[in-house]
Design a protein around this motif. Sequence first.
Motif, mmCIF file in Angstrom:
data_model
loop_
_atom_site.group_PDB
_atom_site.id
_atom_site.type_symbol
_atom_site.label_atom_id
_atom_site.label_comp_id
_atom_site.label_asym_id
_atom_site.label_seq_id
_atom_site.Cartn_x
_atom_site.Cartn_y
_atom_site.Cartn_z
ATOM 1 N N CYS A 1 0.935 -1.085 0.021
ATOM 2 C CA CYS A 1 0.044 -0.058 0.144
ATOM 3 C C CYS A 1 0.842 1.274 -0.131
ATOM 4 O O CYS A 1 1.979 1.274 0.710
ATOM 5 C CB CYS A 1 -0.906 -0.054 1.359
ATOM 6 N N ASP B 1 0.946 9.664 10.864
ATOM 7 C CA ASP B 1 0.344 8.843 11.965
ATOM 8 C C ASP B 1 1.217 7.804 12.240
ATOM 9 O O ASP B 1 1.092 7.072 13.315
ATOM 10 C CB ASP B 1 -1.047 8.526 11.396
ATOM 11 N N LEU C 1 -8.585 0.135 2.801
ATOM 12 C CA LEU C 1 -7.516 -0.573 2.275
ATOM 13 C C LEU C 1 -7.863 -1.957 2.527
ATOM 14 O O LEU C 1 -7.604 -2.845 2.040
ATOM 15 C CB LEU C 1 -6.096 -0.049 2.819
ATOM 16 N N GLN D 1 5.387 4.966 8.230
ATOM 17 C CA GLN D 1 4.492 5.956 8.179
ATOM 18 C C GLN D 1 4.508 6.733 6.958
ATOM 19 O O GLN D 1 5.550 6.784 6.000
ATOM 20 C CB GLN D 1 5.002 6.928 9.480
ATOM 21 N N HIS E 1 -2.659 10.169 -7.664
ATOM 22 C CA HIS E 1 -1.899 9.146 -6.968
ATOM 23 C C HIS E 1 -1.672 8.175 -8.174
ATOM 24 O O HIS E 1 -0.881 7.120 -7.869
ATOM 25 C CB HIS E 1 -2.851 8.182 -6.044
ATOM 26 N N VAL F 1 -8.640 5.406 6.109
ATOM 27 C CA VAL F 1 -7.818 4.737 5.042
ATOM 28 C C VAL F 1 -7.771 3.506 5.362
ATOM 29 O O VAL F 1 -7.966 2.679 4.254
ATOM 30 C CB VAL F 1 -6.283 5.659 5.108
ATOM 31 N N ILE G 1 -1.396 -0.689 -4.112
ATOM 32 C CA ILE G 1 -2.885 -0.018 -3.906
ATOM 33 C C ILE G 1 -2.572 1.273 -3.403
ATOM 34 O O ILE G 1 -1.799 1.380 -2.380
ATOM 35 C CB ILE G 1 -3.590 -0.958 -2.808
ATOM 36 N N SER G 2 -3.222 2.217 -4.032
ATOM 37 C CA SER G 2 -3.243 3.521 -3.089
ATOM 38 C C SER G 2 -4.398 4.054 -3.200
ATOM 39 O O SER G 2 -5.305 4.133 -4.210
ATOM 40 C CB SER G 2 -2.132 4.689 -4.130
ATOM 41 N N ASP H 1 7.234 3.964 1.793
ATOM 42 C CA ASP H 1 6.551 2.849 0.770
ATOM 43 C C ASP H 1 7.347 2.573 -0.190
ATOM 44 O O ASP H 1 6.966 1.529 -0.670
ATOM 45 C CB ASP H 1 5.260 3.782 0.346
ATOM 46 N N VAL I 1 -1.614 3.383 9.921
ATOM 47 C CA VAL I 1 -2.545 2.510 8.861
ATOM 48 C C VAL I 1 -2.236 1.038 8.657
ATOM 49 O O VAL I 1 -3.030 0.321 9.042
ATOM 50 C CB VAL I 1 -2.536 3.274 7.588
ATOM 51 N N GLY I 2 -0.727 0.726 8.595
ATOM 52 C CA GLY I 2 -0.422 -0.813 8.449
ATOM 53 C C GLY I 2 -1.008 -1.542 9.475
ATOM 54 O O GLY I 2 -1.564 -2.616 9.074
ATOM 55 N N PHE J 1 3.423 -2.237 4.169
ATOM 56 C CA PHE J 1 3.039 -0.821 4.326
ATOM 57 C C PHE J 1 4.359 -0.169 4.551
ATOM 58 O O PHE J 1 5.442 -0.738 4.889
ATOM 59 C CB PHE J 1 2.360 -0.584 5.354
ATOM 60 N N GLY J 2 4.585 1.128 4.494
ATOM 61 C CA GLY J 2 5.814 1.916 5.073
ATOM 62 C C GLY J 2 5.364 2.068 6.454
ATOM 63 O O GLY J 2 4.068 1.946 6.929
HETATM 64 N N1 LIG Z 1 -3.826 6.888 1.092
HETATM 65 C C1 LIG Z 1 -3.243 5.940 0.878
HETATM 66 N N2 LIG Z 1 -3.202 4.891 0.017
HETATM 67 C C2 LIG Z 1 -2.267 3.758 0.226
HETATM 68 N N3 LIG Z 1 -1.581 3.513 1.286
HETATM 69 C C3 LIG Z 1 -1.462 4.475 2.347
HETATM 70 C C4 LIG Z 1 -2.358 5.595 2.247
HETATM 71 N N4 LIG Z 1 -1.996 6.326 3.456
HETATM 72 C C5 LIG Z 1 -1.291 5.563 3.971
HETATM 73 N N5 LIG Z 1 -1.042 4.303 3.456
HETATM 74 C C6 LIG Z 1 0.144 3.365 3.799
HETATM 75 O O1 LIG Z 1 0.033 3.161 5.382
HETATM 76 C C7 LIG Z 1 1.218 3.620 5.782
HETATM 77 C C8 LIG Z 1 1.338 4.324 7.096
HETATM 78 O O2 LIG Z 1 0.647 5.509 7.036
HETATM 79 P P1 LIG Z 1 0.347 6.606 8.238
HETATM 80 O O3 LIG Z 1 -0.460 5.595 8.845
HETATM 81 O O4 LIG Z 1 -0.723 7.412 7.488
HETATM 82 O O5 LIG Z 1 1.442 7.088 8.700
HETATM 83 C C9 LIG Z 1 1.928 4.354 4.514
HETATM 84 O O6 LIG Z 1 3.406 4.324 4.660
HETATM 85 C C10 LIG Z 1 1.444 3.581 3.233
HETATM 86 O O7 LIG Z 1 1.942 2.179 3.269
#
Ligand SMILES: Nc1ncnc2c1ncn2[C@@H]1O[C@H](COP(=O)(O)O)[C@@H](O)[C@H]1O
Lengths: 248, 324
Positions: free
Chosen positions: A6, A123, A100, A117, A67, A96, A60-61, A39, A126-127, A114-115
């Motif tokens: 993602c 945040d 996903l 963050q 995007h 999000v 996937i995004s 990511d 998400v992962g 996932f990354g």
């Molecule tokens: N809009 C998005 N679409 C796809 N993957 C996302 C999105 N936002 C966050 N992610 C994935 O969730 C990880 C953590 O994001 P976050 O929790 O927002 O810091 C990112 O590194 C991405 O792998």
Amino acid sequence: MKLAACINHVPDTAAKISIAADGKTIDKTGVTYVISPYDEFAVEECLRLKEKNGGDVTVISLGGDTHRETLRKALAMGADKAVLLKDDGVRDSFGVARALADELKELSPDIVFFGKQSVDYDDGAVGVMVAEMLGLPSVSVVVKLDIAGGKATAEREVEGGREVVETSLPAVFTAQKGLNEPRYPSLKGIMGAKSKPIEERPASPVTSKTELLQTQKPSAKPAGRIIGTDVTAVPELVRLLHEEAKVI
Amino acid sequence: MKILVFAEQRDNKFKKPAFEAVKTARMLADRLSGEVVAIVVGDNVQSIAPALGGYGAHKILVAEDGRLARYAPGAYASIVAEAARVQQATVVVLSATALGKDLSPRVAVKLDAGLASECTGLTVEGEEIVATRPVFAGKALTQLKITSTVKVYTLRPNVFSSGETNGTSAPVEKFSVSLTEQDFSCVVKEVKASSGKLDVAEANIIVTGGRGLKGPEGFGMIEDLAGALGAAVGASRAVVDAGWRPHEEQVGQTGKTVSPSLYVAVAVSGAIQHLAGMSSSKYIVAVNKDKDAPIFQVATYGIVADAFEIVPALAAEVKKLLGK
Ligand SMILES: Nc1ncnc2c1ncn2[C@@H]1O[C@H](COP(=O)(O)O)[C@@H](O)[C@H]1O
Ligand SMILES: Cc1cc2nc3c(=O)[nH]c(=O)nc-3n(C[C@H](O)[C@H](O)[C@H](O)COP(=O)(O)OP(=O)(O)OC[C@H]3O[C@@H](n4cnc5c(N)ncnc54)[C@H](O)[C@@H]3O)c2cc1C
């Protein structure tokens, strides 16, 4: 092996951030967007797993049409398939993650990356949220990963060292710098990416649980004090740290 | 209303952020006429639990099990979420440590709760909690509120004050949850400590070296100064990419975010990605021979000179002061 990553499309880390007129979001004018750096590690790790174990990689995004650029980059790196979960609104990490997770449930990959963050709202959630929504184990902030015998052994960064974590598969991982060195897309990859499909479908409805009230620039720190330009400044610096700042 | 605080311990010792979390929860509870319930998860942690009373916990739950000695994400999340349900807590507070950042998203999903991570401020406005958190690597700050019934917050370490213990003790209760095999589908097998060094993420003082130190040898004097100050050694990405220092020392956007009381940046230019990781430090000292280096814009005190002259003199002066 079915693999998925993602990926998010975010302002370049060097971008100057200014606040939009609504006082909440950021002004996008003149800001260059890129694949979120962590990511990129996630995509790279999927590609390496595919090269070793066979299988295919889906990226996937979730977001607007822009995007597509980031999805295209991942395809050029070597991903096989891309999905754009179309959503032009704003949602928080919960929102999000929900969308996903809905998409991933259909796909049911062996490994989802996932990354650690997104370098926009930072945040870092998400992962792991997706893992919980799918009822899967997860290892976050991974700097090393080995897959063998239907199990994964991962190393994650913690304060003062690394944890060696063992997990069953399928599982979710979030990538930290140090995991790998992402490849540059080759010319052939870039050409090839043009003919690879980007599927598009609407993201499932927003389920955000937070409300953004306002966004500001941090108050500028008062300009620092230059104590001196040679070694004679050292005693004064130590005095200030001891008596004024009281930190030593 | 009740606030549940996950008080993190490692090797049966509380980490400082645990006290910060309890204290902050108490501040919120006092404003909201609420009560603070702290939970400690681990093996043989009963004896350390009462200490949380001194930071403001009204009650302490202890979940003990041999399998919980090390972090097990599934099991820890089941326990914390179940405790929140049983206690009918509407606010859950954790620390934004490696463990807390891994645990909090799971807890939030289990409780169908919104999450505000890495908060640097929590205030009460009316009956509502407003969270402040840095975004875009600290280039902006957002204020937000959580709209779900249950709300989860993680606090950036070193930002909220824990104060000193007031010596009060609080009642301790056992809390047990029947854990399933699935709760242990992912477990920590081993912890590899990085040679007993102080970690930048936990240090109160950090001395960071940059590319201006010319090579790994340049870090000898940085280590000496860090030793004198009881500080951790940090590194810029340029230095890590060059292989002079290990990645775990990297401070910045793709390294660690730190907010020590004192951050000393030596021969670091202060690129925006570096500032992202350290500009919330309370006091910043910069030593750089270029007076226009951006690091001086965030530094409290600066010396514009050659690091190779300043750092050894600084180490000597600090040793003199501290009688080392
Ligand atoms: N809009 C998005 N679409 C796809 N993957 C996302 C999105 N936002 C966050 N992610 C994935 O969730 C990880 C953590 O994001 P976050 O929790 O927002 O810091 C990112 O590194 C991405 O792998
Ligand atoms: C996506 C992305 C993520 C990044 N993430 C990070 C990150 O997490 N952390 C990070 O640090 N960087 C990060 N960077 C890199 C960042 O942009 C800079 O390249 C890096 O911080 C520079 O490191 P430096 O200050 O050590 O080196 P330089 O920028 O080369 O600065 C060296 C400084 O030393 C000074 N100097 C030289 N000799 C002396 C001397 N004898 N005495 C005193 N001063 C001297 C010079 O005046 C100069 O200011 C990232 C970049 C990108 C694109």
